[in-house]
Design a protein around this motif. Sequence first.
Motif, PDB file in Angstrom:
ATOM      1  N   MET A   1     -12.747  75.595  40.730  1.00 19.40           N
ATOM      2  CA  MET A   1     -12.459  74.878  40.014  1.00 19.40           C
ATOM      3  C   MET A   1     -13.089  74.519  38.236  1.00 19.40           C
ATOM      4  SD  MET A   1     -13.539  71.086  40.962  1.00 19.40           S
ATOM      5  CE  MET A   1     -11.356  70.870  42.661  1.00 19.40           C
ATOM      6  N   THR A   2     -12.567  74.422  37.371  1.00 24.18           N
ATOM      7  CA  THR A   2     -13.838  74.598  36.031  1.00 24.18           C
ATOM      8  C   THR A   2     -14.677  73.383  35.936  1.00 24.18           C
ATOM      9  OG1 THR A   2     -12.369  72.676  35.221  1.00 24.18           O
ATOM     10  CG2 THR A   2     -11.473  74.908  34.686  1.00 24.18           C
ATOM     11  N   ILE A   3     -15.676  73.219  35.084  1.00 24.74           N
ATOM     12  CA  ILE A   3     -16.511  72.473  35.377  1.00 24.74           C
ATOM     13  C   ILE A   3     -16.371  70.700  34.674  1.00 24.74           C
ATOM     14  CG2 ILE A   3     -18.714  72.410  33.783  1.00 24.74           C
ATOM     15  CD1 ILE A   3     -19.029  74.749  33.802  1.00 24.74           C
ATOM     16  N   ASP A   4     -15.585  70.617  34.209  1.00 22.99           N
ATOM     17  CA  ASP A   4     -14.795  69.592  33.788  1.00 22.99           C
ATOM     18  C   ASP A   4     -13.836  68.952  35.680  1.00 22.99           C
ATOM     19  OD1 ASP A   4     -15.738  69.860  30.935  1.00 22.99           O
ATOM     20  OD2 ASP A   4     -13.680  70.377  30.496  1.00 22.99           O
ATOM     21  N   GLY A   5     -13.569  69.737  35.784  1.00 27.01           N
ATOM     22  CA  GLY A   5     -12.456  69.320  37.059  1.00 27.01           C
ATOM     23  C   GLY A   5     -13.551  69.128  38.087  1.00 27.01           C
ATOM     24  N   LEU A   6     -14.715  69.953  38.053  1.00 25.42           N
ATOM     25  CA  LEU A   6     -16.234  69.270  38.824  1.00 25.42           C
ATOM     26  C   LEU A   6     -16.518  67.748  38.811  1.00 25.42           C
ATOM     27  CD1 LEU A   6     -17.598  69.908  41.707  1.00 25.42           C
ATOM     28  CD2 LEU A   6     -18.678  71.345  40.020  1.00 25.42           C
ATOM     29  N   LEU A   7     -16.556  67.340  37.289  1.00 28.16           N
ATOM     30  CA  LEU A   7     -17.221  66.468  37.164  1.00 28.16           C
ATOM     31  C   LEU A   7     -16.684  65.493  37.059  1.00 28.16           C
ATOM     32  CD1 LEU A   7     -19.627  65.581  35.361  1.00 28.16           C
ATOM     33  CD2 LEU A   7     -18.262  65.806  32.515  1.00 28.16           C
ATOM     34  N   VAL A   8     -15.654  65.803  37.039  1.00 24.77           N
ATOM     35  CA  VAL A   8     -14.634  64.024  37.834  1.00 24.77           C
ATOM     36  C   VAL A   8     -14.601  63.953  38.992  1.00 24.77           C
ATOM     37  CG1 VAL A   8     -11.848  63.369  37.800  1.00 24.77           C
ATOM     38  CG2 VAL A   8     -12.426  64.943  36.381  1.00 24.77           C
ATOM     39  N   TYR A   9     -15.117  64.895  39.793  1.00 23.28           N
ATOM     40  CA  TYR A   9     -16.027  64.082  41.623  1.00 23.28           C
ATOM     41  C   TYR A   9     -17.236  63.898  41.227  1.00 23.28           C
ATOM     42  CZ  TYR A   9     -11.574  67.210  43.212  1.00 23.28           C
ATOM     43  OH  TYR A   9     -10.381  66.868  43.398  1.00 23.28           O
ATOM     44  N   VAL A  10     -18.315  64.325  40.939  1.00 27.71           N
ATOM     45  CA  VAL A  10     -19.188  64.239  40.563  1.00 27.71           C
ATOM     46  C   VAL A  10     -18.878  62.408  39.384  1.00 27.71           C
ATOM     47  CG1 VAL A  10     -21.548  64.887  39.290  1.00 27.71           C
ATOM     48  CG2 VAL A  10     -20.602  66.644  40.222  1.00 27.71           C
ATOM     49  N   LEU A  11     -18.288  62.285  38.596  1.00 32.34           N
ATOM     50  CA  LEU A  11     -19.130  61.064  37.616  1.00 32.34           C
ATOM     51  C   LEU A  11     -18.007  60.273  38.789  1.00 32.34           C
ATOM     52  CD1 LEU A  11     -17.313  61.684  34.727  1.00 32.34           C
ATOM     53  CD2 LEU A  11     -20.302  61.581  35.229  1.00 32.34           C
ATOM     54  N   GLN A 210      -5.459  65.606  39.830  1.00 36.09           N
ATOM     55  CA  GLN A 210      -5.755  66.814  40.102  1.00 36.09           C
ATOM     56  C   GLN A 210      -4.916  67.356  41.295  1.00 36.09           C
ATOM     57  OE1 GLN A 210      -9.311  67.954  39.308  1.00 36.09           O
ATOM     58  NE2 GLN A 210      -9.380  66.846  37.495  1.00 36.09           N
ATOM     59  N   LEU A 211      -5.154  66.765  42.504  1.00 36.56           N
ATOM     60  CA  LEU A 211      -4.601  66.918  43.941  1.00 36.56           C
ATOM     61  C   LEU A 211      -3.118  67.101  44.259  1.00 36.56           C
ATOM     62  CD1 LEU A 211      -7.799  65.051  45.768  1.00 36.56           C
ATOM     63  CD2 LEU A 211      -7.377  67.437  45.001  1.00 36.56           C
ATOM     64  N   GLY A 212      -2.723  65.852  43.520  1.00 38.77           N
ATOM     65  CA  GLY A 212      -0.953  65.511  43.231  1.00 38.77           C
ATOM     66  C   GLY A 212      -1.341  64.494  43.993  1.00 38.77           C
ATOM     67  N   ILE A 213      -1.479  63.867  44.213  1.00 39.62           N
ATOM     68  CA  ILE A 213      -1.811  62.826  44.875  1.00 39.62           C
ATOM     69  C   ILE A 213      -1.426  61.537  44.117  1.00 39.62           C
ATOM     70  CG2 ILE A 213      -3.035  61.332  47.345  1.00 39.62           C
ATOM     71  CD1 ILE A 213      -4.636  63.599  47.741  1.00 39.62           C
ATOM     72  N   PRO A 214      -0.354  60.825  45.449  1.00 40.96           N
ATOM     73  CA  PRO A 214      -0.277  59.202  44.108  1.00 40.96           C
ATOM     74  C   PRO A 214      -1.713  58.367  44.231  1.00 40.96           C
ATOM     75  CG  PRO A 214       1.661  59.764  45.561  1.00 40.96           C
ATOM     76  CD  PRO A 214       0.343  60.638  46.291  1.00 40.96           C
ATOM     77  N   GLU A 215      -1.761  58.504  43.005  1.00 45.64           N
ATOM     78  CA  GLU A 215      -2.444  57.260  43.149  1.00 45.64           C
ATOM     79  C   GLU A 215      -2.648  56.013  43.371  1.00 45.64           C
ATOM     80  OE1 GLU A 215      -2.706  53.461  39.456  1.00 45.64           O
ATOM     81  OE2 GLU A 215      -3.242  55.813  38.837  1.00 45.64           O
ATOM     82  N   LEU A 216      -1.746  56.066  44.613  1.00 46.81           N
ATOM     83  CA  LEU A 216      -1.327  54.158  45.174  1.00 46.81           C
ATOM     84  C   LEU A 216      -2.556  55.274  46.654  1.00 46.81           C
ATOM     85  CD1 LEU A 216      -0.814  51.577  46.393  1.00 46.81           C
ATOM     86  CD2 LEU A 216       1.180  52.782  46.964  1.00 46.81           C
TER      87      LEU A 216
END
Length: 330
Positions: A1-11, A210-216
């Motif tokens: 996972m890239t730093i940008d991808g990890l940052l999403v979870y942190v935020l 990112q996870l391919g999970i529906p937004e709902l």
Amino acid sequence: MTIDGLLVYVLFAVGLALIGFGAGWFVDAAVNISKRYGIPKAVIGATIVSFATTAPEFLVSFMAALNGQPDMAIGNAVGSTICNIGIAIGFIVMLKTVVVDDKSFNIKALLMLLAGGVLFLLSWIGGDITKTDGLILLVIFVVYIAYTYWDQKKEPKKPEDDAPAPRTGIWAKIKIKDSYLDVLMFLVGAIFVVGGSRLVVTNGTEIATQLGIPELIISLTLISIGTSLPEIITAITSFRKGYQDLSVGNIVGANILDITMILGVSAMFVDLPVNGQLLRYDFVVMMLLFVLVAFFGYRKKITRWQGALIALVYVVYLVGLFVYVPSLGA
């Protein structure tokens, strides 16, 4: 996972933390300010506290609606009601039987069933929640607020009702006049809730992508649990202090507001298309939990096995989101 991808979870986590802290400060400050200006307890309980405790859900859903994300707007509101009952009542009552002493519980439970039933019916008939539907939901909201005001006004007034709460935590270290501190807490709490809600909506959407999970599904699980933290924390605190019956009444009230105020106001600004999954699965589970709480509470006691049943329904619901729901389609 890239730093940008990890940052999403942190935020996303930061957003939930901001909501958790900010909501508590916002509620405490709102109540203290009201008391300092002599606003009756009935008004405080029926309006300010009720709105403040659901502010996270309201802002997340409202922002999502304005951003053209109806799945997140409705999913967060409905998911919060399911989460409130499943966690704050189910899992907590499993530890100890709760006696429901609230004399107004039956009326509030009926209003909760009415709100859920009207939402289900309007969505089923029209396929979306329109401005007219939103107005109908807001009428139920007004009825609930009016009843709560009338009910609380009957309570005998106690001297401590007018006493502002003492400073706690980080606020106890700030040496300024109490009235100024309340205003500062109110503003900081509001900023935290608004900013946290924005982070949750934006990064929750990105996580779903990112996870391919529906937004709902993200809205019905992670986001709804996060925005329900004030109610969950209140329920846990009430349980630890021996006031379990208070948590049940608070949850019922919060669920009414989640449906009527949040979706009612959001629909007044933009129509909200209702996903087929909501109609065929989530609304059904929501109504099942509403009926269970209303029936058990009507008997003035929610036992440990009844709490376990509610918790089991919630767990099965979560499993179903990832196992059964994908086959439903939209």
